[in-house]
Every structure is written in C-alpha cells, then in structure tokens.
Design a protein around this motif. Structure first.
Motif, PDB file in Angstrom:
ATOM      1  N   VAL A 251       1.029  -1.190  -0.032  1.00  0.00           N
ATOM      2  CA  VAL A 251       0.066   0.000   0.031  1.00  0.00           C
ATOM      3  C   VAL A 251       0.860   1.161   0.176  1.00  0.00           C
ATOM      4  O   VAL A 251       1.802   1.434   0.952  1.00  0.00           O
ATOM      5  N   LEU A 252       0.690   2.079  -0.934  1.00  0.00           N
ATOM      6  CA  LEU A 252       1.551   3.439  -1.130  1.00  0.00           C
ATOM      7  C   LEU A 252       0.476   4.322  -1.575  1.00  0.00           C
ATOM      8  O   LEU A 252      -0.190   4.800  -0.738  1.00  0.00           O
ATOM      9  N   ALA A 253       0.405   4.671  -2.750  1.00  0.00           N
ATOM     10  CA  ALA A 253      -0.627   5.743  -3.483  1.00  0.00           C
ATOM     11  C   ALA A 253      -2.157   4.917  -3.347  1.00  0.00           C
ATOM     12  O   ALA A 253      -2.887   5.699  -3.602  1.00  0.00           O
ATOM     13  N   GLU A 254      -1.996   3.525  -3.318  1.00  0.00           N
ATOM     14  CA  GLU A 254      -3.125   2.804  -3.666  1.00  0.00           C
ATOM     15  C   GLU A 254      -2.887   1.284  -2.996  1.00  0.00           C
ATOM     16  O   GLU A 254      -1.419   1.173  -2.688  1.00  0.00           O
ATOM     17  N   ARG A 255      -3.701   0.482  -3.258  1.00  0.00           N
ATOM     18  CA  ARG A 255      -3.392  -1.065  -2.877  1.00  0.00           C
ATOM     19  C   ARG A 255      -3.018  -1.656  -3.956  1.00  0.00           C
ATOM     20  O   ARG A 255      -3.710  -1.535  -5.263  1.00  0.00           O
ATOM     21  N   VAL A 256      -1.818  -2.292  -4.170  1.00  0.00           N
ATOM     22  CA  VAL A 256      -1.430  -3.152  -5.112  1.00  0.00           C
ATOM     23  C   VAL A 256      -1.250  -4.388  -4.811  1.00  0.00           C
ATOM     24  O   VAL A 256      -0.542  -4.695  -3.824  1.00  0.00           O
ATOM     25  N   LEU A 257      -2.119  -5.578  -5.427  1.00  0.00           N
ATOM     26  CA  LEU A 257      -1.924  -6.922  -5.063  1.00  0.00           C
ATOM     27  C   LEU A 257      -1.580  -7.912  -6.319  1.00  0.00           C
ATOM     28  O   LEU A 257      -2.433  -7.291  -7.246  1.00  0.00           O
ATOM     29  N   LYS A 258      -0.676  -8.555  -6.226  1.00  0.00           N
ATOM     30  CA  LYS A 258      -0.265  -9.383  -7.391  1.00  0.00           C
ATOM     31  C   LYS A 258      -0.311 -11.146  -6.890  1.00  0.00           C
ATOM     32  O   LYS A 258      -0.173 -11.217  -5.548  1.00  0.00           O
ATOM     33  N   PRO A 259      -0.406 -11.982  -7.827  1.00  0.00           N
ATOM     34  CA  PRO A 259      -0.042 -13.315  -7.424  1.00  0.00           C
ATOM     35  C   PRO A 259       1.112 -13.501  -6.686  1.00  0.00           C
ATOM     36  O   PRO A 259       2.176 -12.673  -7.099  1.00  0.00           O
ATOM     37  N   ALA A 260       1.273 -14.223  -5.587  1.00  0.00           N
ATOM     38  CA  ALA A 260       2.572 -14.123  -4.761  1.00  0.00           C
ATOM     39  C   ALA A 260       3.580 -15.073  -5.404  1.00  0.00           C
ATOM     40  O   ALA A 260       3.317 -15.810  -6.068  1.00  0.00           O
ATOM     41  N   THR A 261       4.815 -14.391  -5.131  1.00  0.00           N
ATOM     42  CA  THR A 261       6.094 -15.300  -5.469  1.00  0.00           C
ATOM     43  C   THR A 261       6.976 -15.163  -4.331  1.00  0.00           C
ATOM     44  O   THR A 261       7.570 -16.652  -4.372  1.00  0.00           O
ATOM     45  N   ASP A 262       7.070 -14.596  -3.317  1.00  0.00           N
ATOM     46  CA  ASP A 262       7.839 -14.778  -2.295  1.00  0.00           C
ATOM     47  C   ASP A 262       7.066 -15.129  -1.087  1.00  0.00           C
ATOM     48  O   ASP A 262       7.650 -15.232   0.204  1.00  0.00           O
ATOM     49  N   PHE A 263       5.823 -15.299  -1.301  1.00  0.00           N
ATOM     50  CA  PHE A 263       4.799 -15.555  -0.129  1.00  0.00           C
ATOM     51  C   PHE A 263       4.023 -16.784  -0.636  1.00  0.00           C
ATOM     52  O   PHE A 263       3.542 -16.800  -1.654  1.00  0.00           O
TER      53      PHE A 263
END
Length: 336
Positions: A251-263
C-alpha cells in the motif's frame, strides 16, 4: 482482553504443503506444538478512519496518539467492547449488519529460519450473517474467508502506533467521504480502474487534511512515489483467499496486489476453526517487500474477512509488534 496470553496449542501443520500451487515453496516443516501461541482480539472497526482517529471530537484518544501512544497501549483490553459499539451502529457505523459478530479471538504462532518466516493463524469460523445490502447476503461469493497481514518496515510515520489504520481513510470505498464515481472519472494522477478509492498511506499525498477528509486525489508525482517505494515508505500486504489464491503487494498511493512469488499460504477448517499457515521469505525480492531481520521487531496488523465479506466489512487487529527473537506481542522463535 489481557494484553496477550501465551500457551501451547495442540494442532500441527506441515509448512511444506505450502509448496503446492505457490511460486514460493517452503521446504521446512514446522512442529507447531512446540511454538508458543499469542492471542489477540480481532474486532469490527466500522468507519473509524485515520482521520477519525486524529480528530478529538470523534476519538478521545487522539491527543495521546499524537503524543506517541500506540493504539494497542490504550485499547488492547477494550477491543470486544469497541467492536460491539460499532457493529451495532452505536458508534462510527452507518450501515450496521444484523447478526455480524463484534469480535473474535485470533491465535498466532510465529517461527523463522535462515530463509523464511512462518505464521500459523487460528480463529473461529463465522456465523454466516446475511449482509442486507449484498445480493444473496454475500459481498464476495467466491471467498468465505480472506486473511490479510500488513507489515511496516519503519518508514511510514504513523504505522508504528496505528498499524493498518494509517492506510484506512475516510474517502475510501463505503466510507463517509468517499468520492462519487463521476469524481473518480475526472481525477488526475490516480489509477481509478478499481472504481473506488483503495487504501493509501498519507506519505503518498501532497497534503493530508484531517478536517475535509478528501485527500484521495492529492497524489504526489510519480517520481516521488517511486522514491517512496524504493526507500521503504509503504506497508507490505500479504493475503490468502479461501478460494486458494495467495497474493502479495503493498500500500502506497493505492493498494497493489499480485499473485504471490515470495509468499505462500494455505488454509482449511479444523473443526469449528479456520487454520491458515503463511510462509514468506525474510528478504523479499519484490517491490514493496520489507526485509525482515533477526533481532528486530516490526509493526504488523491482521484482518479477516469472514462470512463472504469484502471491503471494509472485516475484523481487524490493533497494531502489534512481531519480534524475531526480539521484543513484541508476537515472538517468532528461531527454528533449529
């Protein structure tokens, strides 16, 4: 609720199962029986935005917060009562939902090794209260449950005292000063594909006015946002959905979510409870990842959307400290 109760829980879950269906494979199985549990309360927050917290006429603790007190320090024993006031519409909630529970306990176990941090979350399943303004009583029909975790790396000003609240604002979706769709369409400097204002941190705005509560379109130039992202001025966001997806972002200017790679994350019902296991690399390689180091503590927050909920209709924790062999309400133990 007391500040925290530590005890051993009986269930064990093999973290190695996280490898299935996820880009980040967690190779080590954790013997959860030997890891102490911390317990906190997740409560319904209603429409209590960051602006609400900072306004004395709304929130009596605003002055103490501005002086440096953590929300947890003032409210850790009041979470159940706060949830009851808001879920019933007695305070800071214009659309109460009949039958929605005000609060419930969350048990957290945490451990880490040379590469990963592991968390085991357990909480009671919901009651499937119907949401009166959602078709079929379900805001998110595909997901009975969503579980999210935010991590502050220490570069977001109010996060260490408020946790995820510093990203929750009065002009977000379903909040009191949310802009109309026509305003969104005319906005400059903000991605409006979502059709509503998502979470953001105050550092991403050219101003943060707590009186008008309309900071959503005061977005800094992209070069400034890029510098904030590079310098750690964000909140990391991890999320698991009961439909099976694991997502990561920030979360910075908006919420950004993508398929996980490190999680990676998996979850299932065990009796009357949900159990969710998360694994994340200590040194994430993605933009918006906080590097976690042994001997340090990090402010974290948890949110659970149960009963097919979405948006702000969730249950949340107060700000908590996760310590990797360091002080914190949640202590992550070093694995052999």
């Amino acid at each position: 609720m007391g500040k925290f109760a530590f005890h051993a829980a009986a269930a064990a879950f093999a973290v190695s199962t996280l490898a299935a269906g996820a880009a980040h494979a967690a190779p080590k199985a954790v013997g959860w029986d030997s890891v102490p549990a911390s317990e906190t309360i997740l409560f319904y927050p209603g429409q209590t935005s960051m602006e609400w917290i900072l306004t004395g006429s709304d929130h009596g603790g605003g002055r103490a917060f501005k002086k440096g007190d953590r929300c947890f320090e003032c409210h850790s024993q009041e979470a159940q009562d706060m949830g009851t006031k808001m879920v019933t519409g007695a305070k800071a909630e214009k659309t109460p939902i009949a039958g929605k529970r005000p609060a419930f306990p969350l048990k957290v176990k945490a451990a880490y090794d040379a590469e990963n941090v592991y968390l085991r979350l357990e909480f009671p399943a919901g009651s499937h209260a119907d949401v009166p303004f959602a078709k079929g009583g379900k805001l998110d029909p595909d997901n009975e449950v969503k579980v999210a975790m935010m991590i502050d790396g220490g570069k977001v000003d109010m996060a260490a005292r408020s946790g995820c609240w510093t990203s929750c604002h009065s002009d977000a979706r379903d909040m009191p000063t949310a802009p109309a769709a026509a305003q969104l369409g005319a906005a400059k400097g903000i991605d409006t594909k979502a059709g509503y204002v998502t979470k953001y941190v105050p550092e991403s705005r050219t101003q943060f006015d707590t009186s008008k509560r309309d900071n959503w379109d005061k977005v800094k130039p992209q070069a400034d946002l890029d510098a904030l992202l590079k310098g750690g001025g964000f909140l990391e966001l991890l999320r698991w959905k009961s439909s099976g997806a694991a997502e990561q972002g920030y979360v910075l200017a908006e919420r950004v979510l993508k398929p996980a790679t490190d999680f990676a994350a998996v979850g299932k019902k065990e009796g009357a409870n949900w159990v969710v296991i998360m694994s994340r690399k200590l040194k994430g390689g993605q933009p918006g990842s906080v590097t976690l180091e042994p001997g340090k503590s990090y402010t974290v927050g948890f949110a659970v959307h149960d009963d097919f909920a979405n948006g702000r209709f969730h249950h949340v924790s107060l700000d908590l400290k996760l310590g990797l062999d360091a002080e914190g309400e949640i202590k992550a133990v070093k694995l052999p």
